[in-house]
Scaffold this active site. Structure first.
Site, PDB file in Angstrom:
ATOM      1  N   ASP A 406      -7.908 -44.713 -49.414  1.00 20.38           N
ATOM      2  CA  ASP A 406      -6.848 -43.712 -49.351  1.00 20.38           C
ATOM      3  C   ASP A 406      -5.966 -43.855 -50.590  1.00 20.38           C
ATOM      4  OD1 ASP A 406      -5.390 -41.727 -48.102  1.00 20.38           O
ATOM      5  OD2 ASP A 406      -4.170 -43.099 -46.921  1.00 20.38           O
ATOM      6  N   GLU A 409      -5.237 -41.379 -55.822  1.00 23.87           N
ATOM      7  CA  GLU A 409      -5.105 -40.304 -56.829  1.00 23.87           C
ATOM      8  C   GLU A 409      -4.789 -40.821 -58.231  1.00 23.87           C
ATOM      9  OE1 GLU A 409      -3.713 -40.238 -53.711  1.00 23.87           O
ATOM     10  OE2 GLU A 409      -5.378 -39.009 -53.049  1.00 23.87           O
TER      11      GLU A 409
END
Ligand SMILES: *[C@@H]1O[C@H](CO)[C@@H](O)[C@H](O)[C@H]1NC(C)=O
Ligand SMILES: *[C@@H]1O[C@H](CO)[C@@H](O)[C@H](O)[C@H]1NC(C)=O
Ligand SMILES: *[C@@H]1O[C@H](CO)[C@@H](O)[C@H](O)[C@H]1NC(C)=O
Length: 655
Positions: A406, A409
């Site tokens: 997770d 980015e």
């Protein structure tokens, strides 16, 4: 001026000459462009004239190369939109296979960043295809580009711009989300389809205009286009995944129903939830553990107080035939007592963090763990070694079957790392594509940070991608079985090593509809192991929405409920309906598994739009409220509140 406007290019053909905010007549004309207001929504008022002084013209004859042609282009004038224009540039046209053409536009004199994705090129000379591409007039049936929340599968072409730059961003229309996929498919009026990839990882945007035309803007790397010639939509996806890598073959168990929640808070609540699922006899194969299993949100730990006995419990679940997924985040606390937190100590010793612009001090930001955190640079082979080692060791603590990655980015809770980003051209380039906040550092690291493959400016959107393959290999090695990796951030070819969920979606009716669009798009991107959080993630769900979402989600390839309201939460009636719909899924699993096999071997989509099977039927081009599993099974879910049937007039056009 009025006479300028009357001679100007028609509104639908305008190409924006001032894509950054703040266009005025003055600054528009100063760049040699035309200014004409219009009441057509979103149409540019400042645009390139027909005889634009910008652009390049051919310098000399095309030169034949081993696999195609090379031409040189020179700038037409000294005018420059963003400064530092390159001239000459070279265009290489390469016939890579009989279905694939590559156009590469680059600077012959200075090396620039290129995405480190190897695409094999056997090379064939099929000149006639080139003619076909250049003479074909594309249609407005354009699909793809990601990652965004698109409100329709078939794009609106009325001056719409999508930015691409990976970002920790809850899905909202037009925002650039977690992953980057500069790939689209176009279905022409004669039903021939083709696909185009712009292999570029820099911050970029694409404008769709009604001409119809597409304008790509990227602020780095090279313009490296791959064209996939179809002719059917399925062929396009097969050809695309032949180039970038076929989707991985998921384990059979991972097609079962999965449960997750952020905030079980304790092993007792986890056990209660699991027991309730079994008590209601709801088909259920996989349990996920979100960050609350960790001790103070530190990777490679578990909470020995609230989750005391977790290792034994996971083994118990496995004995009962279930599988376990644990979450890991890509930031490591640097503020634990020295010598007490091995992931940091070992990483520090190995020199594996993303560095500041000096190339030697680690970039320090803030994320889930207490204190400050550093960021493993997965483009560095030493980081891969470190990660592999820790994942293997942790398998002896928690008996996991797969890893959910997770926040990659990468997400940072600040604007850039400490002490903020320097004011330079890399951090503040003259043009920032149409991305949220018009900032390259918001919620992440400064663009001038250093990774092994180069500046974060170039590699930012490759962060999740670079973490996915190493995690896949670590899981494979740790379990000795087919690997399961679920990644929030993805890039071109991520499907080779992982699946994806559509992010932290909202519990709203329209989001449930958009999840079908997201699922269809990720199938185009070569990531068929895809689904949204069933019942949504943010906001409270309602009984009815959650029930409808369970019914739809039973047909996501990756079927997981990640809401406080699991299927056993709402009582007997809800459980009964969930059980029934999931049993339909389970009865079809051999079919679904076969579709994944086809996808892994031939690159087919698993979930596909009706258009893939009924391409010549123009009506299918706009349908995104129903979808197919392979060629043979259609799902048309109820997507509206207080309705119990799918009617004709309901935008699907389906009875
Ligand atoms: C980051 O800095 C460390 C030293 O602290 C060094 O070992 C490593 O090679 C650097 N990595 C990059 C990509 O700059
Ligand atoms: C959720 O987010 C994704 C993008 O991450 C988007 O494509 C999708 O439509 C959104 N909605 C749902 C319900 O999944
Ligand atoms: C969600 O439900 C809880 C408990 O019923 C309530 O306290 C909370 O305010 C609700 N949140 C929203 C956003 O409606």
């Amino acid at each position: 001026s009025p006479e300028q406007c009357s001679r100007a290019v028609a509104v639908q053909r305008r190409v924006d000459c001032h894509p950054q905010p703040g266009a005025t007549q003055e600054n528009c004309e100063a760049r040699g462009c035309t200014w004409c207001t219009t009441d057509v929504p979103n149409a540019p008022w400042c645009f390139f004239p027909e005889d634009s002084p910008y652009g390049y013209s051919l310098g000399g004859n095309a030169e034949k190369t081993a696999k195609g042609w090379r031409v040189t282009l020179n700038k037409r004038s000294q005018l420059s939109l963003f400064g530092n224009d390159i001239s000459p540039v070279v265009v290489d046209v390469e016939f890579q296979t009989k279905d694939r053409l590559r156009f590469k536009i680059y600077d012959p004199n200075t090396e620039r960043f290129e995405v480190p994705l190897k695409i094999d090129s056997p090379g064939v000379a099929v000149i006639s295809i080139y003619l076909q591409i250049t003479t074909t007039v594309p249609s407005t049936s354009v699909y793809g580009f990601g990652e965004h929340e698109h409100v329709s599968f078939k794009h609106n072409m009325d001056f719409v711009t999508y930015g691409m730059f990976s970002r920790d961003q809850a899905p909202t229309p037009f925002a650039n989300l977690y992953g980057v996929h500069p790939f689209y498919m176009c279905v022409e009026d004669d039903s021939n389809a083709h696909g185009v990839l712009l292999l570029n990882s820099n911050a970029q945007d694409v404008s769709l205009s009604p001409n119809p035309s597409l304008t790509f803007r990227t602020i780095g790397g090279i313009l490296d286009f791959y064209v996939f010639l179809g002719p059917t939509p399925e062929n396009v996806v097969q050809q695309y995944t032949e180039a970038i890598g076929r989707p991985h073959m998921p384990a059979y168990w991972s097609l079962g129903f999965q449960l997750s929640r952020w905030g079980y808070g304790s092993i007792d609540v986890l056990k209660e939830t699991v027991n309730r699922m079994h008590r209601y006899d709801i088909p259920y194969d996989v349990q996920h553990l979100d960050i609350d299993y960790m001790e103070r949100r530190l990777d490679f730990t578990y909470d020995k107080e609230n989750f005391a006995g977790l290792p034994e419990y996971l083994q118990e679940l496995k004995k009962a035939g279930m599988h376990n997924i644990i979450i890991l985040d890509p930031f490591i606390s640097k503020d634990e007592e020295p010598g007490t937190y091995r992931p940091y100590d070992l990483g520090e010793e190995m020199g594996i963090w993303v560095n500041n612009s000096d190339g030697v001090t680690p970039a320090v930001g803030q994320a889930w763990p207490p204190g400050n955190a550093v960021f493993p640079d997965y483009t560095n082979p030493r980081t891969v070694e470190w990660w592999n080692q820790l994942c293997l060791e942790f398998k002896n603590v928690l008996d996991y079957d797969g890893i959910w990655i997770d926040m990659n980015e990468p997400s940072n809770f600040l604007q850039g790392q400490f002490p903020g980003c320097a004011d330079n051209d890399i951090n503040n380039p003259p043009y920032i594509p149409s991305i949220s906040d018009r900032s390259l550092a918001e919620k992440t690291l400064c663009p001038d940070s250093k990774t092994y493959l180069g500046e974060h400016y170039n590699t930012h959107s490759l962060f999740g991608w670079s973490q996915t393959a190493p995690t896949f290999h670590a899981v494979q090695q740790a379990t000795g079985k087919r690997a399961f990796v679920l990644s929030r951030s993805t890039f071109v070819s991520s499907g080779k090593h992982g699946g994806h969920w559509l992010g932290d979606n909202f519990s709203q009716w329209k989001d449930m509809h958009y999840s079908i669009i997201g699922m269809l798009e990720f199938n185009l991107f070569g990531m068929p192991y895809i689904g949204a959080d069933i019942c949504g993630f943010n906001y409270n769900t309602t009984y009815e929405l959650c029930l409808r979402w369970m019914q739809l989600g039973s047909f996501y390839p990756f079927s997981r409920n990640h809401n406080e309201q699991d299927p056993a939460f709402f009582g007997e009636e809800f459980a009964k309906i969930s059980r029934a719909t999931l049993r339909i899924r389970y009865s079809l699993l051999p079919y679904l598994y076969t579709l994944f096999f086809e996808s892994h071997v031939h690159g087919n989509t698993v979930v596909r739009s009706l258009m893939h099977e009924f391409t010549s039927d123009q009506q299918t081009r706009g349908i995104d409220t129903a979808f197919l599993w392979g060629p043979a099974f259609m799902v048309a879910p109820v997507l509206e509140e207080a309705s119990t049937a799918i009617k004709k007039h309901h935008h699907t056009g389906i009875k």
